[in-house]
Design a protein around this motif. Sequence first.
Motif, PDB file in Angstrom:
ATOM      1  N   ASN A  37      -5.802  -4.099   3.138  1.00  0.00           N
ATOM      2  CA  ASN A  37      -5.584  -4.081   1.693  1.00  0.00           C
ATOM      3  C   ASN A  37      -5.521  -5.539   1.261  1.00  0.00           C
ATOM      4  O   ASN A  37      -4.449  -6.105   1.138  1.00  0.00           O
TER       5      ASN A  37
ATOM      6  N   THR B 164       0.836  -1.196   0.000  1.00  0.00           N
ATOM      7  CA  THR B 164       0.000   0.000   0.000  1.00  0.00           C
ATOM      8  C   THR B 164       0.877   1.255   0.000  1.00  0.00           C
ATOM      9  O   THR B 164       1.617   1.487   0.951  1.00  0.00           O
TER      10      THR B 164
ATOM     11  N   LEU C 248      -6.486   6.232   3.957  1.00  0.00           N
ATOM     12  CA  LEU C 248      -7.175   5.157   4.667  1.00  0.00           C
ATOM     13  C   LEU C 248      -7.207   5.436   6.172  1.00  0.00           C
ATOM     14  O   LEU C 248      -8.244   5.288   6.828  1.00  0.00           O
TER      15      LEU C 248
ATOM     16  N   LEU D 234     -11.543   3.081  -1.973  1.00  0.00           N
ATOM     17  CA  LEU D 234     -11.516   2.871  -0.531  1.00  0.00           C
ATOM     18  C   LEU D 234     -12.956   2.694  -0.070  1.00  0.00           C
ATOM     19  O   LEU D 234     -13.815   3.535  -0.363  1.00  0.00           O
TER      20      LEU D 234
ATOM     21  N   VAL E  30      -8.902  -1.007   1.155  1.00  0.00           N
ATOM     22  CA  VAL E  30      -8.620  -0.815  -0.263  1.00  0.00           C
ATOM     23  C   VAL E  30      -9.313  -1.956  -1.002  1.00  0.00           C
ATOM     24  O   VAL E  30      -9.279  -3.102  -0.558  1.00  0.00           O
TER      25      VAL E  30
ATOM     26  N   THR F 199     -15.484   2.157   3.163  1.00  0.00           N
ATOM     27  CA  THR F 199     -15.647   2.310   4.612  1.00  0.00           C
ATOM     28  C   THR F 199     -17.000   1.738   5.011  1.00  0.00           C
ATOM     29  O   THR F 199     -18.032   2.182   4.492  1.00  0.00           O
TER      30      THR F 199
END
Length: 317
Positions: free
Chosen positions: A172, A89, A97, A245, A200, A247
């Motif tokens: 990730n 990452t 992030l 991304l 991710v 959430t």
Amino acid sequence: MRIPTDVLAVLSDRTKTDGHRLVLVGPRLTPVLYRRVNEVLEAVGGRWTKTEGAHLFPVDAAEALASVLTTGEVVTLGEKRTQAQYFPTPDPVVGRLIALADLEPGMTVLEPSAGSGAIATAAVARGAIVDCIERDPGYATDLSDRHVARRVQVADFLTIPANPGYDRVLMNPPFTRGTDMAHVTYALRFLKPDGLLVSVMSWAVAEQTGSTTAFRKLVEQRAGLVEALPARAFSQSGTTIDTVLVTIPATRPADARPTVWPARELPTQDAEELGNPADIAAEIVADLRKAITAFEKVAATLTKPEPITAPGTVEAT
């Protein structure tokens, strides 16, 4: 890499294992040979520990060495970092992030499939208490050596019994064939009721397809947020795959808003570059008139009768 014969001989005939310990026995190795042997041992999770006088492994040493002895091959840490399936990452992505995670000192964080621990390291810097899960013994040992996490577990994340005890899950995951959706869905089971997951993910999850329907529904039910990352965000890690991304809260918030999925934007030209529509239309008409005139000349030539000459005569020129 294919392990050289002399290195394989040392690993086969001059090692003694006892649980997590491995000791090299016999005459002292030359510095060059030792470096090559040590590279293989590190690749499968072994680290030389002076106080123990041995290489220590996060798993049973004999089991870690078994595949090497059977196949005669190993993927070194250097090779792992350049393989297409491993995409560390990048710092800008880690920063975004971490911002979305809204971390506070003392929060407990889980990073599944931690790799080299870029996300875990950033979380620790914010005062979080981090646990990592990593299936590769080499990476797991590297994380332990650097004291990045409170605990590092060597395992396939999807085989770990769920423990809903974390404030945050930051990750990730691998992307191949929708693996990221499986990892994120399972990771939600590790959150406290008021916890939050930030991951991710491949751009594929933003597309409405048969394979993404269930996952998209899950995100929408919990009022998740989906943010497109800049194009080529992972180029320094060796891939140009588009990413987002995602959430997701453990529980849908009371003031939740509908999930908005990002859409790909087609490149556009500036109005000045395109020109005035009226001028463009005039140019098209002029071009058509020129083409019609040219066609009429060709047609006239094709329909004009050829002169007839009598036999035995020569046409004047």
